[in-house]
Design an enzyme around this catalytic site. Structure first.
Site, PDB file in Angstrom:
ATOM      1  N   LEU A   1       0.658  -1.189   0.135  1.00 35.80           N
ATOM      2  CA  LEU A   1       0.084   0.066   0.090  1.00 35.80           C
ATOM      3  C   LEU A   1       0.746   1.280   0.067  1.00 35.80           C
ATOM      4  CD1 LEU A   1      -2.909  -0.618   2.532  1.00 35.80           C
ATOM      5  CD2 LEU A   1      -3.229  -0.656   0.185  1.00 35.80           C
ATOM      6  N   SER A   2       2.271   1.126   0.182  1.00 37.73           N
ATOM      7  CA  SER A   2       2.922   2.399   0.530  1.00 37.73           C
ATOM      8  C   SER A   2       3.301   3.284  -0.822  1.00 37.73           C
ATOM      9  CB  SER A   2       4.315   1.738   0.828  1.00 37.73           C
ATOM     10  OG  SER A   2       5.391   2.810   0.958  1.00 37.73           O
ATOM     11  N   PRO A   3       2.667   4.531  -0.859  1.00 33.80           N
ATOM     12  CA  PRO A   3       3.060   5.352  -2.015  1.00 33.80           C
ATOM     13  C   PRO A   3       4.703   5.627  -2.109  1.00 33.80           C
ATOM     14  CG  PRO A   3       2.791   6.628   0.033  1.00 33.80           C
ATOM     15  CD  PRO A   3       2.344   5.183   0.252  1.00 33.80           C
TER      16      PRO A   3
ATOM     17  N   THR B   1       7.078   3.295  -1.505  1.00 29.81           N
ATOM     18  CA  THR B   1       7.334   2.018  -2.324  1.00 29.81           C
ATOM     19  C   THR B   1       7.022   2.134  -3.907  1.00 29.81           C
ATOM     20  OG1 THR B   1       7.265   0.369  -0.018  1.00 29.81           O
ATOM     21  CG2 THR B   1       7.281  -0.520  -2.215  1.00 29.81           C
ATOM     22  N   TYR B   2       6.068   2.597  -4.160  1.00 36.71           N
ATOM     23  CA  TYR B   2       5.675   2.739  -5.571  1.00 36.71           C
ATOM     24  C   TYR B   2       6.444   3.638  -6.132  1.00 36.71           C
ATOM     25  CZ  TYR B   2       3.435   5.064  -9.627  1.00 36.71           C
ATOM     26  OH  TYR B   2       3.277   5.546 -10.763  1.00 36.71           O
TER      27      TYR B   2
END
Length: 199
Positions: free
Chosen positions: A11-13, A15-16
């Site tokens: 879910l991590s932005p 990480t994206y």
């Protein structure tokens, strides 16, 4: 061979926003990656952090500014308020763990497919169809979405325990074999330099 333990949330932005740069760095230095998806809300609760919705309005506002700034810098599409965030990260994490155990596709592409689905494609990664599509796009059997659920749950829980014991408090978080720690996608250049220094 140097190993990088990579703690992340599907879910991590941030990480994206890391994209697949970690994989490029690891390949450059001949390092292996131990992918460790975890429950980011559980991590915040265990390490003194707060979910974004519970932070002071000033922090919430700056978070969005910084996310937009980083996305522009990296030339990545980003929806600051995605339709399916937050959602349940466990199904995609279990599928990732099943794929990791199967070992036939590209794990870097898979974690990016999950986070891209949330932050750029308005898709719900708790949905079976989205999980299957992400698995297939990274070269894995879509049926892995339905396998290894108990192992996935156990590994997911253990990853959180490992993270807390190693001093992890956010995502993405990178730890090298010699114990060097790097928090955030904006520290990947520092990780790259560290691997160069210890070679």
């Amino acid at each position: 061979m140097t190993q990088i333990r990579f703690y992340f949330s599907t879910l991590s932005p941030y990480t994206y926003l890391a994209g697949t740069r970690l994989e490029e760095i690891a390949d450059k230095h001949g390092a292996s990656i131990d992918y460790k998806p975890l429950d980011i809300a559980g991590l915040f609760g265990r390490t003194g952090g707060q979910p974004p919705k519970d932070r002071h309005p000033s922090r919430q506002e700056y978070r969005l500014i910084e996310m937009e700034r980083q996305a522009k810098k990296l030339d990545l599409p980003l929806n600051l308020k995605p339709a399916y965030w937050p959602t349940n990260p466990a199904p995609s994490s279990y599928a990732f763990i099943a794929a990791q155990n199967a070992g036939s596709g590209d794990l870097g592409k898979l974690h990016h497919a999950f986070t891209r689905a949330v932050w750029a494609e308005e898709r719900n990664i708790a949905g079976d169809d989205v999980i299957r599509d992400c698995l297939q796009s990274a070269g894995f059997d879509p049926a892995l979405a339905d396998s290894g659920l108990l192992t996935g749950a156990e590994t997911y829980a253990q990853n959180l325990e490992d993270a807390v014991s190693e001093g992890v408090f956010g995502a993405p978080f990178y730890i090298t074999s010699d114990g060097a720690r790097f928090w955030g996608q904006d520290r990947l250049d520092d990780l790259d330099q560290h691997l160069e220094d210890i070679a």
